[in-house]
Design a protein around this motif. Sequence first.
Motif, short mmCIF file in Angstrom:
data_model
loop_
_atom_site.label_atom_id
_atom_site.label_comp_id
_atom_site.label_asym_id
_atom_site.label_seq_id
_atom_site.Cartn_x
_atom_site.Cartn_y
_atom_site.Cartn_z
N GLY A 86 0.80 -1.22 0.00
CA GLY A 86 0.00 0.00 0.00
C GLY A 86 0.83 1.26 0.00
N GLY A 87 0.14 2.39 -0.15
CA GLY A 87 0.80 3.69 -0.21
C GLY A 87 0.98 4.31 1.16
N ARG A 92 -4.68 0.20 0.02
CA ARG A 92 -4.06 -1.00 -0.54
C ARG A 92 -5.10 -1.85 -1.26
NH1 ARG A 92 -4.58 -0.80 4.89
NH2 ARG A 92 -5.20 -2.69 6.02
N THR A 93 -4.62 -2.68 -2.20
CA THR A 93 -5.48 -3.54 -3.00
C THR A 93 -4.94 -4.96 -2.97
OG1 THR A 93 -6.10 -1.71 -4.47
CG2 THR A 93 -6.44 -3.94 -5.30
N TYR A 94 -5.83 -5.91 -2.77
CA TYR A 94 -5.49 -7.33 -2.77
C TYR A 94 -6.28 -7.99 -3.91
CZ TYR A 94 -4.31 -5.92 2.02
OH TYR A 94 -3.82 -5.26 3.12
N GLN A 95 -5.64 -8.87 -4.67
CA GLN A 95 -6.29 -9.42 -5.86
C GLN A 95 -5.95 -10.89 -6.05
OE1 GLN A 95 -6.64 -6.66 -9.20
NE2 GLN A 95 -5.86 -8.25 -10.57
N THR A 96 -6.91 -11.63 -6.59
CA THR A 96 -6.67 -13.04 -6.88
C THR A 96 -5.77 -13.18 -8.10
OG1 THR A 96 -8.70 -13.11 -8.20
CG2 THR A 96 -8.86 -13.80 -5.89
N ILE A 97 -5.15 -14.34 -8.25
CA ILE A 97 -4.21 -14.58 -9.35
C ILE A 97 -4.88 -14.43 -10.70
CG2 ILE A 97 -2.73 -16.33 -10.44
CD1 ILE A 97 -2.12 -17.39 -7.64
N VAL A 107 -8.34 4.47 2.96
CA VAL A 107 -8.29 5.23 4.20
C VAL A 107 -8.66 6.68 3.91
CG1 VAL A 107 -6.85 5.96 6.12
CG2 VAL A 107 -6.51 3.70 5.10
N SER A 108 -9.67 7.18 4.58
CA SER A 108 -10.15 8.54 4.39
C SER A 108 -9.83 9.36 5.63
CB SER A 108 -11.66 8.53 4.13
OG SER A 108 -12.16 9.84 4.05
N ASP A 109 -9.16 10.50 5.41
CA ASP A 109 -8.81 11.37 6.53
C ASP A 109 -10.05 12.05 7.10
OD1 ASP A 109 -6.10 10.84 6.44
OD2 ASP A 109 -5.67 12.49 5.07
N GLN A 110 -10.12 12.13 8.42
CA GLN A 110 -11.16 12.90 9.10
C GLN A 110 -10.53 14.25 9.45
OE1 GLN A 110 -14.35 11.19 9.62
NE2 GLN A 110 -13.20 10.00 8.14
N ILE A 111 -11.13 15.35 8.99
CA ILE A 111 -10.50 16.65 9.19
C ILE A 111 -11.42 17.62 9.90
CG2 ILE A 111 -9.03 16.38 7.15
CD1 ILE A 111 -10.93 18.21 5.64
N ARG A 194 -13.74 -2.42 0.51
CA ARG A 194 -14.67 -2.60 -0.61
C ARG A 194 -14.28 -3.86 -1.38
NH1 ARG A 194 -14.07 3.13 -0.22
NH2 ARG A 194 -16.10 4.13 0.14
N PHE A 195 -15.30 -4.47 -2.00
CA PHE A 195 -15.12 -5.77 -2.65
C PHE A 195 -15.60 -5.70 -4.10
CE2 PHE A 195 -16.35 -5.94 1.77
CZ PHE A 195 -15.30 -6.62 2.36
N TYR A 196 -14.82 -6.32 -5.00
CA TYR A 196 -15.15 -6.28 -6.43
C TYR A 196 -14.89 -7.64 -7.07
CZ TYR A 196 -14.72 -1.24 -5.59
OH TYR A 196 -14.86 0.03 -5.09
N GLU A 197 -15.64 -7.90 -8.15
CA GLU A 197 -15.44 -9.13 -8.92
C GLU A 197 -15.79 -8.88 -10.38
OE1 GLU A 197 -18.02 -12.19 -7.54
OE2 GLU A 197 -19.85 -11.06 -7.91
#
Length: 218
Positions: A86-87, A92-97, A107-111, A194-197
């Motif tokens: 991640g940055g 960060r992003t996790y992905q299947t092969i 991550v969203s900053d609270q200001i 969040r989740f994507y496919e």
Amino acid sequence: MEAVIIEQNAGITVVNGRPYMNDAKGNLVPAENVRAEDKLQDETVRKIMGFARDLSAQIARFRSHTVADLGSFDALLEQEYGAKIGGQKGNRTYQTIDGCQKVQVQVSDQISFGPQLQTAKQLIDECIMEWSEGSRDEIRALVMRAFNTEKEGQINKSDLFMLLRLDIRDERWLSAMDAIRNSITVTGSKEYVRFYERDTPKDEWRAITIDLAKVSAA
């Protein structure tokens, strides 16, 4: 003196064998005096709420397990390679092969905004007052929305940040923008998962939504 026996179940309070229902004021109303449609509404809401509580608890457990699983993976990766995924902000992003499933952590900053914001508002007001009538009306509207003048002390963050992107060279305006930037304080952060496919790597990602307002009917 006759003993008072009280039993409670699903909105019904039984006193010495006679059913009552609590009204909104806390009074016990004989069940036979409650309209049939009100009883049905009560029953329907209690049924839905039962499922909602169970689902809420299930989602809470799911989130906890997700955070724990990703945390364990991150720790293993750091131990193995001495680097974090991640940055700088923690996104960060996790992905299947096969490239068809992924989990994103954002991550969203609270200001919050400090007293410099009042200085910025005064400088902006000076600029607007000197502009000729009808000139830059869209900027006037944006300023009104940003500082939400109908509700004292409140601001609209998205419109406020829009002001920072405007290309206006007036020295007072530039000073106001500096004041806005200096007023910003990061008070914390909130993490979103969040989740994507997708069916194939060539297809568009589809979000797996865990939000009743956004879930499509099957």
